[in-house]
Design a protein around this motif. Structure first.
Motif, PDB file in Angstrom:
ATOM      1  N   GLN B  65       0.716  -1.795  -0.046  1.00 40.84           N
ATOM      2  CA  GLN B  65       0.351  -0.391  -0.113  1.00 40.84           C
ATOM      3  C   GLN B  65       1.148   1.323   0.139  1.00 40.84           C
ATOM      4  N   LEU B  66       1.900   0.940   0.804  1.00 40.36           N
ATOM      5  CA  LEU B  66       3.123   2.262   0.608  1.00 40.36           C
ATOM      6  C   LEU B  66       3.511   2.640  -0.446  1.00 40.36           C
ATOM      7  N   LEU B  67       4.088   1.241  -1.552  1.00 43.37           N
ATOM      8  CA  LEU B  67       4.679   1.319  -2.451  1.00 43.37           C
ATOM      9  C   LEU B  67       3.546   2.064  -3.460  1.00 43.37           C
ATOM     10  N   GLU B  68       1.925   2.248  -3.355  1.00 38.15           N
ATOM     11  CA  GLU B  68       1.109   2.419  -4.282  1.00 38.15           C
ATOM     12  C   GLU B  68       0.575   3.567  -3.985  1.00 38.15           C
ATOM     13  N   GLN B  69       0.984   4.434  -2.763  1.00 35.34           N
ATOM     14  CA  GLN B  69       1.089   5.284  -2.612  1.00 35.34           C
ATOM     15  C   GLN B  69       1.747   6.181  -3.410  1.00 35.34           C
TER      16      GLN B  69
END
Lengths: 66, 260, 210
Positions: B65-69
């Protein structure tokens, strides 16, 4: 003399940064929907003003060295 | 992790011994490579952990999710500043962001790091400006790109005097982009360390006053990486935004760009 | 959107080329750093407070170029693929939902139309039935009235007949009685045609009075 000169350049840089922050804050307060664009432009302007001081420190101060 | 910190300190102390009395001296070649390796280890580790959570439905893993953010953030940067055709620059911006931000964090935590070294920053700036030139040539053609340097079309009499001046000024400004990008990053990260060291002396060796600057240094890490990527995107947009208006390249982007 | 083709994985040729260029840059940077090729320039820069070393810069460029392609190949391409896949899947799902909704709306309209049709026909039928029943009722009423009238007329006629008969009987009886009475009074038989006529005439005057 060198610390005084650096302080002077820091003064100018501080005034410039303050003016940019002042303008950006006022713009954001007047148009909260434009905060994103204003922040981007503000950061770029801040970076350019800051660069002047950094150039002073690295180039100018280095040239002053005995 | 302990080993990492120990070896880092070993390397750093070796550094200090090597540098000797000269204050403004960067890392040695091996030292820089070591810190780059640490940075890449962190980056690749993060990406490898995040990659295991990839699927086409919903990212449940926090790192993914962090990478997606991060992806959404970089995509927003590209689309907002460069325009709809800016999506193809996402990999470059993502790599630059990851390298610089992680380098900043490494420099913040280990007290020495790649972005605290001017040579690394100059390399980043050269990559950025070189990539901008490359993309400009790809978008406008080599001649078109260099005619872009020469400023607006003028009558012959004026062009003889003014165009070379504009050309030289443009070349100087392209060079200054390198200097400004690298010096800004170096000055902020390295200057932060210098400030910490200088303020630590205020405590008389008992109170580490300078270490209370940690939050503001963390902020500097984020902001400097952001400014680097932002300026890179702005330079890219300056070079490529004629692509949609003036030059008849057809619509190989597949969609119409909004008015700039 | 052409984003899926924009963010595709790099080709093998570009990766190999970039790795070769990067490795050459790393080695070249190391050699430059080892041989101190730009020592004069670096020294003057150091003197100005700028700790720049060209060898390190070139080596870093090489590392960055290699890492750019490797990160793109191993991590960014799957990420873009996943995100684009998710976007297209979402689009598909929404499109399906939209078409399903349209279909549902169509079906609903059909059903509503059918229901209203059925209702209208039922109402018509009910109206027709009611009308029929009312007609029937009217007929029956008329019939009954007619029959009642008939019975009434019949009854009246019968009553009249009975009355007439009774009157005739009464007259005969009265005539007989008066003849008998007259016989008794006159002690002689007056039962002849002349007398009878007389009495009849008398009775008819009486009847008229009645």
């Amino acid at each position: 003399m060198l610390p005084f000169a650096l302080g002077l350049s820091a003064l100018g840089c501080g005034i410039g940064l303050g003016l940019i922050g002042y303008g950006a804050m006022q713009g954001m307060a007047r148009q909260p929907e434009a905060i994103g664009k204003l922040q981007t432009a503000m950061l770029i302007a801040l970076a350019f003003v800051e660069l002047v001081f950094l150039l002073t420190v690295f180039v100018g101060a280095g040239a002053f060295k005995p | 992790m302990e080993f990492l910190v120990n070896s880092t300190w070993l390397m750093a102390s070796e550094e200090v011994a090597e540098a000797g009395a000269e204050a403004a001296h960067g890392l040695s070649f091996a030292g820089l490579m070591f810190y780059i390796a640490v940075t890449l280890l962190v980056v690749v580790g993060f990406l490898a952990v995040a990659k295991t959570g990839l699927n086409t439905r919903f990212f449940k893993k926090p790192t993914t999710q962090l990478l997606e953010q991060l992806y959404v953030f970089i995509e927003g940067l590209c689309v907002n500043i460069i325009g709809p055709h800016g999506r193809k620059y996402i990999p470059m911006l993502l790599t630059l962001w990851l390298m610089i931000f992680t380098g900043n964090l490494v420099a913040l935590i280990l007290h020495a790091g790649p972005t605290a070294d001017l040579s690394f920053n100059l390399a980043m700036a050269l990559i950025a400006v070189g990539y901008v030139q490359y993309e400009g040539m790809r978008a406008n053609g080599v001649l078109g790109h260099f005619s872009h340097f020469a400023g607006p079309r003028l009558p012959i009499a004026m062009a003889l005097i003014i165009t070379p001046m504009i050309f030289i000024i443009e070349i100087i400004s392209e060079t200054m982009k390198n200097v400004s990008l690298s010096l800004r990053l170096y000055g902020n990260i390295h200057g932060g360390h210098e400030a910490v060291v200088a303020m630590n002396k205020l405590g008389g060796g008992w109170v580490p006053v300078g270490d209370f600057l940690f939050p503001i240094k963390l902020l500097t890490c984020v902001v400097q990486a952001l400014i680097f990527c932002l300026l890179f995107a702005v330079y890219l947009s300056l070079v490529t935004h004629h692509h949609d208006e003036g030059h008849d390249h057809g619509n190989d982007e597949g969609h119409a760009a909004p008015a700039h | 959107m052409s984003q899926s083709e924009v963010n595709k994985a790099p080709s093998a040729g570009s990766i190999v080329g970039m790795i070769i260029i990067g490795a050459a840059a790393v080695v070249g940077g190391a050699i430059i750093d080892q041989q101190k090729m730009f020592h004069g320039m670096e020294d003057s820069l150091h003197h100005m407070g700028i700790p720049l070393e060209i060898g390190k810069t070139i080596a870093t460029i090489g590392v960055f170029l290699i890492m750019f392609k490797i990160l793109h190949l191993f991590f960014f391409a799957p990420l873009f693929e996943a995100i684009n896949g998710r976007t297209s899947e979402l689009e598909n799902t929404f499109g399906e939902a939209e078409s399903l909704r349209n279909e549902m709306t169509q079906l609903k309209a059909d059903y509503e139309k059918r229901i209203s049709d059925t209702e209208a026909s039922a109402r018509e039928q009910i109206q027709a039935q009611i009308k029929e029943a009312q007609d029937l009722k009217k007929d029956l009423m008329a019939d009954a009235q007619r029959k009642a009238e008939e019975y009434k007329q019949q009854a009246i006629a019968e009553i009249d007949a009975e009355k007439r008969k009774a009157l005739v009987d009464l007259r005969i009886h009265v005539t007989n009685l008066s003849l008998q009475a007259t016989e008794k009074i006159l002690s002689e038989n007056v039962d002849n045609d002349r007398n009878r006529k007389l009495i009849d005439e008398f009775l008819s005057t009486v009847e008229v009075k009645n």
